[in-house]
Design an enzyme around this catalytic site. Structure first.
Site, short mmCIF file in Angstrom:
data_model
loop_
_atom_site.label_atom_id
_atom_site.label_comp_id
_atom_site.label_asym_id
_atom_site.label_seq_id
_atom_site.Cartn_x
_atom_site.Cartn_y
_atom_site.Cartn_z
N ASP A 137 0.84 -1.20 0.00
CA ASP A 137 0.00 0.00 0.00
C ASP A 137 0.88 1.26 0.00
O ASP A 137 1.87 1.33 0.73
CB ASP A 137 -0.87 -0.02 1.27
CG ASP A 137 -1.89 1.09 1.31
OD1 ASP A 137 -2.79 1.08 0.45
OD2 ASP A 137 -1.81 1.96 2.20
N GLU A 169 1.53 -0.63 -5.05
CA GLU A 169 0.62 0.47 -5.35
C GLU A 169 1.48 1.72 -5.37
O GLU A 169 1.81 2.27 -4.33
CB GLU A 169 -0.46 0.62 -4.28
CG GLU A 169 -1.47 1.69 -4.69
CD GLU A 169 -2.08 2.51 -3.57
OE1 GLU A 169 -3.12 3.14 -3.81
OE2 GLU A 169 -1.52 2.57 -2.46
C1 GLC Z 1 -4.13 3.24 -0.56
C2 GLC Z 1 -5.40 2.44 -0.45
C3 GLC Z 1 -6.51 3.35 -0.07
C4 GLC Z 1 -6.18 3.99 1.25
C5 GLC Z 1 -4.83 4.66 1.21
C6 GLC Z 1 -4.34 4.99 2.57
O1 GLC Z 1 -4.17 4.17 -1.56
O2 GLC Z 1 -5.62 1.76 -1.65
O3 GLC Z 1 -7.74 2.70 -0.01
O4 GLC Z 1 -7.15 4.93 1.59
O5 GLC Z 1 -3.85 3.81 0.66
O6 GLC Z 1 -3.96 3.81 3.22
#
Ligand code: GLC
Length: 559
Positions: free
Chosen positions: A220, A279
């Protein structure tokens, strides 16, 4: 498939790394299936639906967080990385889920959230109690404020969810005190990755789950861990507009790569089959490629692809530039159209171009679905891995009519109702035509489902030849039959009229597949490419001896 071979089409070896061409399905645990009837999905619910996922024809499942969390950001605020939140079950449920998935030949990828923790995490609570200057505060970004009494935040950074990225704490003696950084909600304090204890803790968490048989991690906010030295101001610019397009002092800093090189050595101790997927929202595909160098992570979501509209020029550009950017690092491209943070692509494509990935309008649902079905056939004909978001196989639209009081996305409350649009893609899945929550569970659902949800359910679509669910099943079955389709890193573009994409792929064993995608709203005449193997629309396709008419907004696989 056709036996006809064109010599100019190179044959690529079918990869032995399962993840290079894998189709991976994102389960959002709150909204997938509810076994205990509290209106919230859970691990037992997911377990009960594994046969469905196996029949769908995917290779792996990615689970969004199910760890102990106060749920200020739907579980992305983790209070304990090694405990399952009672709302989702317990550790035994997680272990059974992993075992059952493996028995069905499905791999399991879980989320790791290293940029921030919950404000209820033991470390943050200890830091608050320890007071200014304490070593326990060094695991976070605590700073004195600016101004004569420290009443202004330490810099001008804005939270992704709106407002300042800093919150001021009340010190143990009751006085207004230091500020701490939170790129997301105030309940999500950012960790200080310069502190060695932070990396030690995460390596140990990785091992905890690897020891339980996990096949990989989705990292993440992988681009956020390292902040620019000195936490410099950004200046008077619209920060939200810069996100993903520009270099920010808190995103995509070069220092993050050292962390992932270290993590990779941990993962590799467990053999070569386990993976990381990043991500990482970066300004360019070339910056994304840096995360998947051979000694770093394995995959990185291609958000440049996700952000492209249903437009042949835009799509061709992003496909070409992505394949080209990945080639020097030897990683596959990881295509994705939807996830739990963006408006579902059915609804994005139902609206005009240029609105971005957060749209609060339904648009023309018929066109949106037509384009979404075409878009997935295009994606699944490309070399590399692809991620699906739960419910896209049902053609679900975003639910844009949620009442304000039902919304739970923290950005809704932080941004004065201007945002909070992520709830629309998180509405619990319809499994059955009828029932209190259309088969999601025995009772209600944490976000209200629209009145017609049951007509989109698995029950309503299965074994109906023209349904979106059966289209996904057929496309995934063909990818399995012809693994060469996902292999390699090249496609051979064919001449095509304006608005149409046409390319040829090897399907293995000397067979070929031509994919044509008509992104226009009109039928388009093209040269003939064999016979139809799969089409995104049930519309009749007029085929002459040398030509074919592609229906509007459609993709066809020809063999
Ligand atoms: C990432 C997740 C999202 C979350 C953010 C903070 O972007 O996909 O859902 O709000 O991280 O953890």
């Amino acid at each position: 498939m056709s036996q006809h071979t064109v010599n100019s089409t190179p044959e690529y070896p079918v990869s032995t790394d399962w993840w290079r061409d894998a189709v991976i399905y994102q389960v959002y645990p709150r909204s997938f299936a509810d076994a205990d009837g509290d209106g919230m999905g859970d691990l037992k619910g997911i377990r009960s639906r594994l046969p469905y996922l196996s029949d769908l024809g995917i290779d792996a499942v990615w689970l969004s967080p199910f760890y102990k969390s106060p749920q200020a950001d739907a579980g992305y605020d983790v209070a304990d990385y090694r405990t399952v939140d009672p709302m989702f079950g317990d550790l035994a449920d997680a272990e059974h889920l992993i075992r059952d998935a493996h028995d069905l030949g499905l791999r399991i990828i879980i989320d790791v959230v290293p940029n921030h923790v919950s404000d209820q995490h033991a470390w943050f609570q200890q830091a608050l109690g320890a007071g200014p200057g304490s070593p326990l505060r060094k695991r976070f970004h605590f700073q004195p404020g600016r101004g004569p009494n420290g009443e202004r935040p330490p810099n001008d950074w804005e939270s992704i969810f709106g407002g300042s990225a800093w919150s001021r704490v009340t010190e143990p003696d009751g006085s207004p005190g230091e500020w701490y950084l939170h790129l997301f909600a105030p309940e999500q304090p950012d960790l200080n990755w310069d502190h060695p204890a932070v990396d030690d803790e995460f390596r140990s968490t990785l091992r905890f789950w690897l020891d339980r048989g996990i096949d990989g991690f989705r990292v993440d906010v992988a681009h956020g861990l390292v902040k620019a030295q000195g936490l410099p101001d950004i200046g008077s610019r619209d920060q939200l507009k810069l996100l993903g397009n520009d270099t920010m002092p808190f995103f995509d800093q070069d220092g993050v790569h050292e962390i992932y090189r270290g993590w990779r050595t941990v993962l590799d101790e467990y053999g070569s089959e386990r993976i990381f997927v990043a991500e990482a929202w970066t300004p360019t595909v070339e910056r994304t490629a840096l995360y998947v160098r051979p000694d770093e992570l394995h995959q990185a979501f291609n958000f440049h692809y996700l952000s492209a509209y249903w437009d042949s020029d835009e799509l061709k550009d992003v496909i070409d530039s992505s394949l080209q950017a990945m080639r020097p690092v030897g990683a596959p491209t990881t295509w994705v159209l939807s996830n739990h943070d963006v408006t579902r692509h059915t609804t994005r494509f139902a609206n005009p171009a240029g609105l971005g990935t957060q749209i609060g309008a339904a648009g023309d649902a018929r066109i949106g679905l037509r384009r979404a079905r075409a878009a997935v056939l295009l994606m699944l004909a490309l070399p590399g891995s692809a991620y699906l978001f739960q419910g896209e196989e049902l053609g679900l639209p975003d639910v844009v009519s949620l009442p304000d009081e039902a919304r739970q996305d923290p950005s809704f409350h932080r941004a004065d109702g201007q945002d909070g649009l992520r709830d629309g893609c998180r509405v619990p899945l319809p499994w059955a035509v009828d029932g209190p929550s259309c088969g999601f569970g025995p009772a209600g659902s944490w976000l209200p489902q629209p009145a017609d949800w049951g007509s989109l359910s698995v029950e309503a679509q299965q074994e109906r030849a023209d349904s979106t669910l059966e289209l996904y099943r057929m496309a995934l079955a063909l990818r399995r039959q012809h693994p060469a389709l996902g292999a390699g890193d090249r496609i051979e573009w064919l001449d095509a009229p304006q608005g149409v994409l046409a390319f040829r792929r090897s399907a293995g064993d000397g067979q070929e597949l031509v994919c044509t995608a008509n992104t226009t709203g009109e039928p388009v005449r093209i040269g003939r490419h064999g016979r139809i193997k799969l089409a995104s629309t049930a519309d009749a396709v007029q085929i002459g001896s040398n030509h074919a008419w592609l229906p509007s907004d459609s993709t066809i696989w020809w063999v």
